[in-house]
Design an enzyme around this catalytic site. Sequence first.
Site, mmCIF file in Angstrom:
data_model
loop_
_atom_site.group_PDB
_atom_site.id
_atom_site.type_symbol
_atom_site.label_atom_id
_atom_site.label_comp_id
_atom_site.label_asym_id
_atom_site.label_seq_id
_atom_site.Cartn_x
_atom_site.Cartn_y
_atom_site.Cartn_z
ATOM 1 N N HIS A 1 44.543 68.575 40.648
ATOM 2 C CA HIS A 1 44.801 67.608 39.586
ATOM 3 C C HIS A 1 45.698 66.538 40.178
ATOM 4 O O HIS A 1 46.704 66.845 40.809
ATOM 5 C CB HIS A 1 45.474 68.268 38.382
ATOM 6 C CG HIS A 1 45.328 67.434 37.159
ATOM 7 N ND1 HIS A 1 46.020 66.258 36.987
ATOM 8 C CD2 HIS A 1 44.546 67.569 36.077
ATOM 9 C CE1 HIS A 1 45.661 65.724 35.835
ATOM 10 N NE2 HIS A 1 44.775 66.495 35.265
ATOM 11 N N HIS B 1 44.686 72.928 40.776
ATOM 12 C CA HIS B 1 44.503 73.001 39.332
ATOM 13 C C HIS B 1 43.431 74.020 38.963
ATOM 14 O O HIS B 1 43.629 74.839 38.073
ATOM 15 C CB HIS B 1 44.101 71.612 38.831
ATOM 16 C CG HIS B 1 43.981 71.514 37.348
ATOM 17 N ND1 HIS B 1 44.993 71.896 36.501
ATOM 18 C CD2 HIS B 1 42.956 71.064 36.554
ATOM 19 C CE1 HIS B 1 44.602 71.700 35.244
ATOM 20 N NE2 HIS B 1 43.374 71.217 35.254
ATOM 21 N N ALA C 1 46.224 75.249 28.780
ATOM 22 C CA ALA C 1 45.156 74.239 28.739
ATOM 23 C C ALA C 1 45.492 73.193 27.681
ATOM 24 O O ALA C 1 45.863 73.527 26.560
ATOM 25 C CB ALA C 1 43.817 74.896 28.439
ATOM 26 N N GLN C 2 45.370 71.931 28.070
ATOM 27 C CA GLN C 2 45.793 70.853 27.167
ATOM 28 C C GLN C 2 44.591 70.189 26.510
ATOM 29 O O GLN C 2 44.462 70.154 25.293
ATOM 30 C CB GLN C 2 46.582 69.802 27.951
ATOM 31 C CG GLN C 2 47.877 70.325 28.542
ATOM 32 C CD GLN C 2 48.628 69.252 29.332
ATOM 33 O OE1 GLN C 2 48.105 68.181 29.613
ATOM 34 N NE2 GLN C 2 49.855 69.554 29.708
ATOM 35 N N GLY D 1 43.496 86.414 29.251
ATOM 36 C CA GLY D 1 43.284 85.002 28.931
ATOM 37 C C GLY D 1 42.037 84.885 28.063
ATOM 38 O O GLY D 1 41.561 85.881 27.490
ATOM 39 N N ARG E 1 34.392 70.778 39.042
ATOM 40 C CA ARG E 1 34.277 71.101 37.614
ATOM 41 C C ARG E 1 34.385 69.838 36.752
ATOM 42 O O ARG E 1 35.268 69.006 36.979
ATOM 43 C CB ARG E 1 35.410 72.055 37.247
ATOM 44 C CG ARG E 1 35.512 72.343 35.776
ATOM 45 C CD ARG E 1 36.825 73.038 35.474
ATOM 46 N NE ARG E 1 37.952 72.133 35.626
ATOM 47 C CZ ARG E 1 38.968 72.062 34.776
ATOM 48 N NH1 ARG E 1 39.001 72.846 33.724
ATOM 49 N NH2 ARG E 1 39.959 71.228 34.981
ATOM 50 N N ARG F 1 38.880 62.600 39.434
ATOM 51 C CA ARG F 1 40.053 63.364 39.864
ATOM 52 C C ARG F 1 40.150 63.518 41.376
ATOM 53 O O ARG F 1 41.229 63.386 41.945
ATOM 54 C CB ARG F 1 39.954 64.782 39.308
ATOM 55 C CG ARG F 1 40.525 64.924 37.969
ATOM 56 C CD ARG F 1 40.499 66.356 37.548
ATOM 57 N NE ARG F 1 40.792 66.362 36.126
ATOM 58 C CZ ARG F 1 40.787 67.429 35.357
ATOM 59 N NH1 ARG F 1 40.495 68.593 35.861
ATOM 60 N NH2 ARG F 1 41.083 67.335 34.091
ATOM 61 N N ALA G 1 38.914 84.537 28.768
ATOM 62 C CA ALA G 1 37.746 85.322 29.184
ATOM 63 C C ALA G 1 37.924 86.792 28.806
ATOM 64 O O ALA G 1 37.073 87.383 28.133
ATOM 65 C CB ALA G 1 37.537 85.168 30.692
ATOM 66 N N GLU H 1 37.861 82.070 35.202
ATOM 67 C CA GLU H 1 38.146 81.301 36.416
ATOM 68 C C GLU H 1 38.006 82.113 37.707
ATOM 69 O O GLU H 1 37.747 81.548 38.770
ATOM 70 C CB GLU H 1 39.546 80.672 36.315
ATOM 71 C CG GLU H 1 39.799 79.672 37.428
ATOM 72 C CD GLU H 1 40.985 78.775 37.182
ATOM 73 O OE1 GLU H 1 41.444 78.666 36.025
ATOM 74 O OE2 GLU H 1 41.447 78.167 38.168
#
Length: 531
Positions: A241, A349, A47-48, A12, A384, A288, A14, A373
């Site tokens: 989420h 999430h 990720a959006q 990913g 977060r 959230r 990272a 993560e």
Amino acid sequence: MMETNFLIIGSGAAGLTLAVKLADKFPKKKLTIVSKAHEAESNTKYAQGGVAAVFDFSEDSFQNHIEDTLNAGDGFCDRDVVEIVIKDGPKRLRELMEWGANFDTDAEGKLTLGKEGGHSQFRVIHHKDTTGNEIERVLLERAYQFRNITILPHHFAIDLITEHHLPNRNLENNSCFGVYVLDQISGSIFTIKADCTTLASGGIGQVYGHTTNPGIATGDGIAMAYRAKARIKNMEFIQFHPTAFYDGNNGASFLISEAVRGFGAFLRNKNGERFVFGYDERGELASRDIVSQAIDFEMKESGNDCVYLDCTHLNIEAFKQNSPNIYETCLQKNIDVSKDWIPVVPAAHYLCGGIAVDQDGKTSIKNLFACGECSCTGLHGANRLASNSLLEALVYADRIFRYLCKYQPLRNKLTIPEWNDEGTVLLMEEEIFPKKTRELQLLMRRFAGVVRNSKDLREASAQLEVLYSQTETLYRKHKLNTALSQLRNMINVAHLIIQQSLKQNKNRGGFYNEDYSIKTKNEKYATVNAQ
Ligand SMILES: Cc1cc2nc3c(=O)[nH]c(=O)nc-3n(C[C@H](O)[C@H](O)[C@H](O)COP(=O)(O)OP(=O)(O)OC[C@H]3O[C@@H](n4cnc5c(N)ncnc54)[C@H](O)[C@@H]3O)c2cc1C
């Protein structure tokens, strides 16, 4: 056996960021990336929203971003880490842009900045609503260009090799020497010996079943590090989420971004009531954690499986423009947002805790690093701030890189024992794994989910103990495969969440135990009704 200089588990944001930097700096050294699915599959890809970083110093400042992060973290962030990450953010994003990332800009070529819950300013850099996919694309394309990088897709890291595996072990000075890996195509297990190993294995969402995370997010890196006796912390702080698409199934759910509520969508229960005002006067725009808790209460109280996001009153052309991916995906699921309410549930999430690391990304085990993560740097504290996680992955990959430039790990001459599965047999009843996994997910949702209490957590602990001993028996007797490994890992992660939740005696951020403060609906509920 395979030998490498730098071993990275995970492809990913990272893992790939670290890999391309090391490969560029050390062209003569060998880098190996192990990835358990196709190399592009990751939380990163989904990720959006974007990446938070300060670019517009006329309106914004590092100080504002720092304060927003500290507020979201609810008094639990490491202030030094927050400052480091936020001040380094713009440099890391410029680097990505130099490598070819296309972030949205206006007609004059200036970055267009988004704003998400908890941010006091517009500072979220994005590529439409598919930012993660763009970052993954750029990093993979760059990684393919380096001849000293070997990517092993469909290879599953089973366990870290540490002093515990050696005949003359020195447990006082526990070091990591690489990893045992399962080739998921051939089924063979082999050793990768490495001068230095980095876990960049992502999140844990699958432990809950209802999750925005893809199937790879089973907490493997955290479980491996825990079994190797690394320090793991803050596992009770899980961000749920509030609005993931509910299609009646377990497993990965499509995320309906916060931006949709920001754009004016209403949350309604089955009777059409805008129930969130009963919990917080900001209604749908509350943070959230509050919106997730409100939905959890509402679902438990009504016995319904989901609530609804109503966009029917919005300007649908503008909606399509802002969130094309969400619009299209809902349509594929037979929901036309101009006419239908979107069924949603809170879903696991993001994990704020993980493998404890210092400011160089070092874990408590020598020659073992962690970033992204799966790690816990202290940036997020108890919760977060939206779009700070990709930022953390980029910054900490860079910090590990810098450390390794200064202190290059040495090759060791130790003989590592090969994986030994003598006496184990193939398990024929494979259907046992999805069944046990569902059992675990249900247990975690019911007893250790959005709203917890100490009695439920103790019940979860007792039930998990049974599942653990059943699974360990399967593990001792049978040849290892991905499903068995993932189940073991998810049970380890569940154990950490439950035990660390039981030790936490204060509600903050992503942790909410109703024994410490009972939240109920207030009278406002009666006055805000279906519109
Ligand atoms: C739907 C969604 C939307 C999000 N939106 C945002 C956003 O807008 N902004 C933001 O900042 N963050 C967002 N996040 C969070 C963010 O995407 C992640 O925190 C971040 O991408 C994590 O990156 P990573 O490199 O640490 O892990 P990942 O990207 O998850 O990569 C983990 C890698 O490890 C591999 N792996 C795992 N276990 C093993 C194993 N045992 N053996 C071999 N390989 C293994 C996986 O296959 C994968 O390649 C979002 C997350 C989701 C799910």
